[in-house]
Design a protein around this motif. Sequence first.
Motif, mmCIF file in Angstrom:
data_model
loop_
_atom_site.group_PDB
_atom_site.id
_atom_site.type_symbol
_atom_site.label_atom_id
_atom_site.label_comp_id
_atom_site.label_asym_id
_atom_site.label_seq_id
_atom_site.Cartn_x
_atom_site.Cartn_y
_atom_site.Cartn_z
ATOM 1 N N PRO A 181 0.919 -0.962 0.059
ATOM 2 C CA PRO A 181 0.027 0.013 -0.031
ATOM 3 C C PRO A 181 0.856 1.408 0.089
ATOM 4 N N ALA A 182 1.986 1.378 0.558
ATOM 5 C CA ALA A 182 2.958 2.393 0.761
ATOM 6 C C ALA A 182 3.556 2.725 -0.650
ATOM 7 N N ALA A 183 3.892 1.817 -1.419
ATOM 8 C CA ALA A 183 4.363 1.922 -2.532
ATOM 9 C C ALA A 183 3.510 2.529 -3.731
ATOM 10 N N ARG A 184 2.137 1.834 -3.552
ATOM 11 C CA ARG A 184 1.273 2.399 -4.508
ATOM 12 C C ARG A 184 0.794 3.712 -4.019
ATOM 13 N N ALA A 185 0.442 4.214 -3.063
ATOM 14 C CA ALA A 185 0.206 5.581 -2.561
ATOM 15 C C ALA A 185 1.300 6.470 -2.691
ATOM 16 N N LEU A 186 2.513 6.240 -2.723
ATOM 17 C CA LEU A 186 3.424 6.948 -2.998
ATOM 18 C C LEU A 186 3.701 7.280 -4.791
ATOM 19 N N HIS A 187 3.272 6.049 -5.477
ATOM 20 C CA HIS A 187 3.603 5.932 -6.670
ATOM 21 C C HIS A 187 2.433 6.983 -7.443
ATOM 22 N N GLU A 188 1.301 6.801 -6.840
ATOM 23 C CA GLU A 188 0.069 7.646 -7.296
ATOM 24 C C GLU A 188 0.207 8.995 -7.033
ATOM 25 N N ARG A 189 1.141 9.542 -5.951
ATOM 26 C CA ARG A 189 1.271 10.844 -5.949
ATOM 27 C C ARG A 189 2.400 11.562 -6.662
ATOM 28 N N GLY A 190 2.991 10.667 -7.572
ATOM 29 C CA GLY A 190 4.154 11.055 -8.294
ATOM 30 C C GLY A 190 5.645 10.769 -7.855
ATOM 31 N N ALA A 191 5.696 10.138 -6.777
ATOM 32 C CA ALA A 191 6.858 9.725 -6.356
ATOM 33 C C ALA A 191 7.428 8.724 -7.372
ATOM 34 N N LEU A 192 8.818 8.722 -7.294
ATOM 35 C CA LEU A 192 9.774 7.550 -8.081
ATOM 36 C C LEU A 192 10.206 6.480 -6.899
ATOM 37 N N VAL A 193 9.198 5.561 -7.046
ATOM 38 C CA VAL A 193 9.356 4.443 -6.020
ATOM 39 C C VAL A 193 10.504 3.302 -6.378
ATOM 40 N N THR A 194 11.078 2.794 -5.520
ATOM 41 C CA THR A 194 11.883 1.811 -5.569
ATOM 42 C C THR A 194 11.403 0.791 -4.497
ATOM 43 N N VAL A 195 11.242 -0.421 -4.416
ATOM 44 C CA VAL A 195 10.830 -1.286 -3.479
ATOM 45 C C VAL A 195 11.713 -2.408 -3.363
ATOM 46 N N VAL A 196 12.424 -2.178 -2.100
ATOM 47 C CA VAL A 196 13.745 -3.465 -1.954
ATOM 48 C C VAL A 196 12.987 -4.473 -0.903
ATOM 49 N N ASN A 197 13.412 -5.602 -1.070
ATOM 50 C CA ASN A 197 12.737 -6.653 -0.302
ATOM 51 C C ASN A 197 13.752 -7.836 -0.155
ATOM 52 N N ASP A 198 13.964 -8.448 1.218
ATOM 53 C CA ASP A 198 14.790 -9.331 1.238
ATOM 54 C C ASP A 198 14.652 -10.766 0.582
ATOM 55 N N GLY A 199 13.319 -11.161 0.703
ATOM 56 C CA GLY A 199 12.903 -12.273 0.033
ATOM 57 C C GLY A 199 12.910 -12.357 -1.480
ATOM 58 N N ASP A 200 12.825 -13.434 -1.920
ATOM 59 C CA ASP A 200 12.791 -13.476 -3.402
ATOM 60 C C ASP A 200 12.192 -14.930 -3.760
ATOM 61 N N ASP A 201 11.052 -15.174 -2.870
ATOM 62 C CA ASP A 201 10.184 -16.588 -3.182
ATOM 63 C C ASP A 201 9.219 -16.268 -4.162
ATOM 64 N N GLU A 202 8.295 -17.233 -4.437
ATOM 65 C CA GLU A 202 7.327 -17.149 -5.384
ATOM 66 C C GLU A 202 5.991 -16.118 -5.123
ATOM 67 N N ARG A 203 5.911 -15.959 -3.798
ATOM 68 C CA ARG A 203 4.859 -14.783 -3.303
ATOM 69 C C ARG A 203 5.391 -13.350 -3.564
ATOM 70 N N ALA A 204 6.796 -13.448 -3.390
ATOM 71 C CA ALA A 204 7.297 -11.957 -3.541
ATOM 72 C C ALA A 204 7.319 -11.781 -4.991
ATOM 73 N N ARG A 205 7.735 -12.628 -5.808
ATOM 74 C CA ARG A 205 7.867 -12.327 -7.143
ATOM 75 C C ARG A 205 6.481 -11.921 -7.894
ATOM 76 N N ALA A 206 5.320 -12.578 -7.425
ATOM 77 C CA ALA A 206 3.977 -12.369 -7.764
ATOM 78 C C ALA A 206 3.729 -10.962 -7.487
ATOM 79 N N GLN A 207 3.914 -10.756 -6.225
ATOM 80 C CA GLN A 207 3.706 -9.062 -5.638
ATOM 81 C C GLN A 207 4.532 -8.218 -6.552
ATOM 82 N N ALA A 208 5.796 -8.232 -6.841
ATOM 83 C CA ALA A 208 6.475 -7.527 -7.617
ATOM 84 C C ALA A 208 6.120 -7.329 -9.000
#
Length: 480
Positions: A27-54
């Motif tokens: 939700p944070a990434a979406r809200a900031l992107h909608e307001r014109g921010a240049l958003v980069t999300v970093v995440n420790d995990g790289d599993d199937e669920r994370a890849r789908a969310q990414a």
Amino acid sequence: MGSQEVSTADWQGKHVTVAGLGVSGIPAARALHERGALVTVVNDGDDERARAQAAELEALGITVRLGDGATLPPSTELVVTAPGWQPDKPLFLAAAEAGVDIWGDVELAWRLRGTNGRKAAPWLAVTGTNGKTTTVRMLASILEAAGLRTAAVGNIGVSLLDAVLGEQEYDVLAVELSSYQLHWAPSLRAHSAAVLNLAPDHLDWHGSMEAYAADKGRVYEGNTVACVYNAADPATEELVREADVEEGCRAIGFTLGTPGPSQLGVVDGILVDRAFVKNRQKQAQELAEVSDVNPPAPHNIANALAAAALARAFGVEPAAVRDGLRAFRPDAHRIEHVADIGEVAYVDDSKATNTHATEASLAAYDSIVWIAGGLAKGATFDELVTGAAKRLRGVVLMGADRALIREALTRHAPEVPVVDLDRTDTGAMSEAVEHAARLARPGDTVLLAPACASMDMFTNYTERGEAFADAVRARAETSA
């Protein structure tokens, strides 16, 4: 950026790094992107669920880096973090060295409230080692009974960002806040707030009990009407004393005994208010009966008093306190009665993941067969066992750190029979229930209150509680 609301224009082209996917990061990434921010999300995990969310975020034009939560992206001007990320992560150390602010999802929600054209609803905030979710849900039930538009939000699975930015307009929000969230929320200023209790927990994250307590105490900063504390827990009152609050904000205590002026308490089975009445030196206002609290265990009555104090601070009438408590139903796996089999009650309190919660759970019953164990998270069990020893009919231990509890039982309750289950497969809970049933006598309570986290054997405390309930129901069917 200032400490108050931030307009949409302030975000245009701003480089923001969001640390962590999940219930708060997305939700944070979406809200900031909608307001014109240049958003980069970093995440420790790289599993199937994370890849789908990414993939979902990347489709919106948001950059996502999986498996790399340590490196601060270049040009970062602000970091917004998920609550669980520890303060000593290299990403945060790099941000601090670069002079980059770090906000949590709560801080972001606080700054964005009122920016969608809707009036910003005041927050009634609750924190504490145990009882937060129950108290917040009780509070929301009371506010609803008063006819107010409200929601239970925060650390209970409902994103605060969704609450402050969504279509629904609220009169007031009942907000659960963890110590993690408060650590990253420097400008939060609640209408009123409560610290329910303080006991050692998450010390691996905070580094010390003093740091943990200080983060909890942030909830009182800038309160305008009431700082609600637990009269039985002096540490919570001390946090009120240390807080910098608005002029006229009052310290309001709650107690399971007879309340003094500026307190809520219990008199002859009645919850009473001596804080929000005209003559608190001589008068008390009846709010509800102890029997209106479900379940009426001592720690749950304390939760109800804290919820009532916050509601009364917001101007709620006594009848709504009573009606809200009567309407409230506790969440699953929180002192949940599963079944009675052969005059033995089976109770699921899988949510009791630390010693403080388990102490409260054990205090609610007179004669107990206790099922305990799991991941201890650095806890010790001597004090817990000493306090509960006289109530224990027997104990069934399971999980990775069960030896720590067994050793405490040997020291402080050597006469109590103990079954030590050396297995971690899916059938372990069924065997634990079988052993507990053999130890129990008519009138006893078989209580799952593990005093430990669940991740050694289960996905979470919910799955552990469901395994217990399934085993109890299976036994009930064979006993019918």
